[in-house]
Design an enzyme around this catalytic site. Structure first.
Site, mmCIF file in Angstrom:
data_model
loop_
_atom_site.group_PDB
_atom_site.id
_atom_site.type_symbol
_atom_site.label_atom_id
_atom_site.label_comp_id
_atom_site.label_asym_id
_atom_site.label_seq_id
_atom_site.Cartn_x
_atom_site.Cartn_y
_atom_site.Cartn_z
ATOM 1 C CE LYS A 64 3.638 -5.437 -9.928
ATOM 2 N NZ LYS A 64 3.466 -3.924 -9.732
ATOM 3 C CE LYS A 111 8.298 1.516 -11.102
ATOM 4 N NZ LYS A 111 9.978 1.604 -10.822
HETATM 5 P P1 NAD Z 1 4.403 -4.439 -0.715
HETATM 6 O O1 NAD Z 1 3.719 -5.831 -1.162
HETATM 7 O O2 NAD Z 1 5.450 -4.194 0.205
HETATM 8 O O3 NAD Z 1 3.162 -3.487 -0.130
HETATM 9 C C1 NAD Z 1 1.750 -3.567 -0.509
HETATM 10 C C2 NAD Z 1 0.806 -3.488 0.528
HETATM 11 O O4 NAD Z 1 -0.443 -3.302 0.137
HETATM 12 C C3 NAD Z 1 0.940 -4.546 1.740
HETATM 13 O O5 NAD Z 1 1.299 -3.936 2.925
HETATM 14 C C4 NAD Z 1 -0.576 -5.287 1.608
HETATM 15 O O6 NAD Z 1 -0.739 -5.739 2.935
HETATM 16 C C5 NAD Z 1 -1.533 -4.315 0.846
HETATM 17 N N1 NAD Z 1 -2.686 -4.483 0.458
HETATM 18 C C6 NAD Z 1 -2.826 -5.435 -0.622
HETATM 19 N N2 NAD Z 1 -3.881 -5.480 -1.197
HETATM 20 C C7 NAD Z 1 -4.576 -4.687 -0.668
HETATM 21 C C8 NAD Z 1 -6.001 -4.096 -0.652
HETATM 22 N N3 NAD Z 1 -6.907 -4.692 -1.168
HETATM 23 N N4 NAD Z 1 -6.361 -3.232 0.345
HETATM 24 C C9 NAD Z 1 -5.684 -2.961 1.082
HETATM 25 N N5 NAD Z 1 -4.377 -3.146 1.231
HETATM 26 C C10 NAD Z 1 -3.783 -3.878 0.310
HETATM 27 O O7 NAD Z 1 4.559 -3.869 -2.037
HETATM 28 P P2 NAD Z 1 5.578 -2.550 -2.339
HETATM 29 O O8 NAD Z 1 6.995 -2.913 -2.738
HETATM 30 O O9 NAD Z 1 5.033 -1.621 -1.446
HETATM 31 O O10 NAD Z 1 5.098 -2.126 -3.769
HETATM 32 C C11 NAD Z 1 3.742 -1.403 -4.075
HETATM 33 C C12 NAD Z 1 3.657 -1.092 -5.199
HETATM 34 O O11 NAD Z 1 4.821 -0.223 -5.878
HETATM 35 C C13 NAD Z 1 3.866 -2.040 -6.486
HETATM 36 O O12 NAD Z 1 2.925 -1.745 -7.684
HETATM 37 C C14 NAD Z 1 5.236 -1.927 -7.071
HETATM 38 O O13 NAD Z 1 5.593 -2.537 -8.116
HETATM 39 C C15 NAD Z 1 5.500 -0.480 -6.896
HETATM 40 N N6 NAD Z 1 7.012 -0.156 -6.536
HETATM 41 C C16 NAD Z 1 7.837 -0.951 -5.567
HETATM 42 C C17 NAD Z 1 9.329 -0.574 -5.470
HETATM 43 C C18 NAD Z 1 9.839 -1.047 -4.197
HETATM 44 O O14 NAD Z 1 11.265 -0.963 -4.345
HETATM 45 N N7 NAD Z 1 9.201 -1.821 -3.550
HETATM 46 C C19 NAD Z 1 9.754 0.644 -6.271
HETATM 47 C C20 NAD Z 1 8.712 1.213 -7.205
HETATM 48 C C21 NAD Z 1 7.507 0.766 -7.338
#
Ligand code: NAD
Length: 299
Positions: A243, A174
């Site tokens: 990140k 990834k």
């Molecule tokens: P985001 O910030 O939208 O969501 C993360 C969620 O986690 C939030 O709702 C936050 O409140 C919650 N959170 C944070 N710390 C927490 C904890 N200790 N306990 C419980 N909840 C907690 O992020 P995202 O875009 O959904 O991304 C999540 C992961 O997926 C990341 O690692 C990102 O790199 C990866 N990712 C994102 C995408 C994208 O297009 N958004 C695509 C592929 C991978």
């Protein structure tokens, strides 16, 4: 025995851009859900659909058959993992689908040898998460991958659920994917900005590139969200893109491979984050070039 939806409760921690779509699809596939996020309002729709709320990762783990994390950074994964081990059965299952690094999971596996742990990060953006069409890269034991296939199929494109190797391999694949995609983005933005500034029509330039040996999936498809809609994909925040680039460079350092080009791309991403803010979309570095030439790159 493989997990079918009827008899399995999935615990899910992290209901953000990605987790919200993934949980909705698990629910649609018939899995019972126990969910947690630091922002409870993120769960409203799921709770209305029958999911149960848990007030901590430990409670999620205690109330479910397997736990999935979808959290922003390795630090967040580490915090949640501490709670998960407090609540999970000694032979329980934890799947981390965040874009992260193996260190946290390695530590948990060493301290809890009976646990089944998989890394299974995804690609496909929030749109893919909502559509249940994610590409999934899984690191871990074959038997676990087979047993958990119905869970992955509820969230991903069944032809692109890939077992890529042992523990940690999913994270690596990834990070490499993102590093290459961000590099394509910066290279494409630079080329389009120079060409347009030199007086060539944007559509003509892009068509020429699409029909040339220099074409790419990015030039053919992904760049269109900016060129056609001015959409820089706020579903993936640039803070998270930075990140990922940082983790990727750390990995390059750990294995001793120079990553000069990626380091430059990371600096350009940092510049865009500084200019437009943490929540700007992952494609915002294109805006840097637009601002430099004083022209929005739009077809
Ligand atoms: P985001 O910030 O939208 O969501 C993360 C969620 O986690 C939030 O709702 C936050 O409140 C919650 N959170 C944070 N710390 C927490 C904890 N200790 N306990 C419980 N909840 C907690 O992020 P995202 O875009 O959904 O991304 C999540 C992961 O997926 C990341 O690692 C990102 O790199 C990866 N990712 C994102 C995408 C994208 O297009 N958004 C695509 C592929 C991978």
């Amino acid at each position: 025995m493989s997990h079918t939806a009827v008899d399995v409760t999935v615990g899910f921690i992290g209901l953000g851009s990605m987790g919200s779509g993934m949980t909705r699809n698990l629910q649609k596939a018939g899995f019972s859900l126990v969910v947690n996020d630091i922002r409870r309002d993120q769960a409203a729709e799921l709770l209305a659909g029958g999911a149960r709320w848990a007030s901590s990762p430990a409670e999620v783990a205690a109330g479910s058959d397997l736990v999935i994390t979808m959290l922003p950074t390795p630090k967040h994964v580490g915090e949640a993992a501490k709670g998960i081990v407090d609540g999970i059965a000694p032979d329980g299952t934890w799947i981390d689908m965040s874009t992260s690094v193996p260190e946290v999971a390695d530590e948990i596996r060493k301290a809890n040898p009976g646990l089944h742990v998989l890394d299974a990060p995804v690609s496909g953006m929030s749109v893919g998460a909502a559509a249940g069409l994610l590409q999934i890269f899984i690191g871990g034991d074959e038997a676990d991958v087979t047993r958990l296939r119905p869970v992955f199929e509820a969230m991903g494109d069944k032809d692109r659920i890939l077992h890529v190797g042992a523990h940690g391999a999913g994270y690596t694949v990834k990070l490499m994917l993102n590093q290459l995609w961000f590099t394509h983005l910066v290279a494409t933005a630079e080329v389009l900005a120079i060409g347009v500034k030199a007086g060539v029509d944007l559509g003509v330039l892009r068509n020429a590139l699409v029909n040339s040996p220099a074409t790419s999936n990015f030039v053919e498809r992904d760049v269109l969200s900016v060129l056609e809609q001015g959409d820089y994909d706020e579903g993936f925040a640039i803070a998270l893109a930075c990140k990922d680039l940082g983790l990727s460079l750390d990995l390059a350092g750990t294995v001793g491979v120079p990553a000069e080009l990626s380091a430059l791309v990371e600096q350009i991403y940092r510049r865009a984050r500084a200019a437009y803010g943490d929540r700007a979309g992952e494609m915002t570095p294109m805006r840097l070039y637009e601002d430099l030439i004083g022209v929005d790159l739009r077809l």
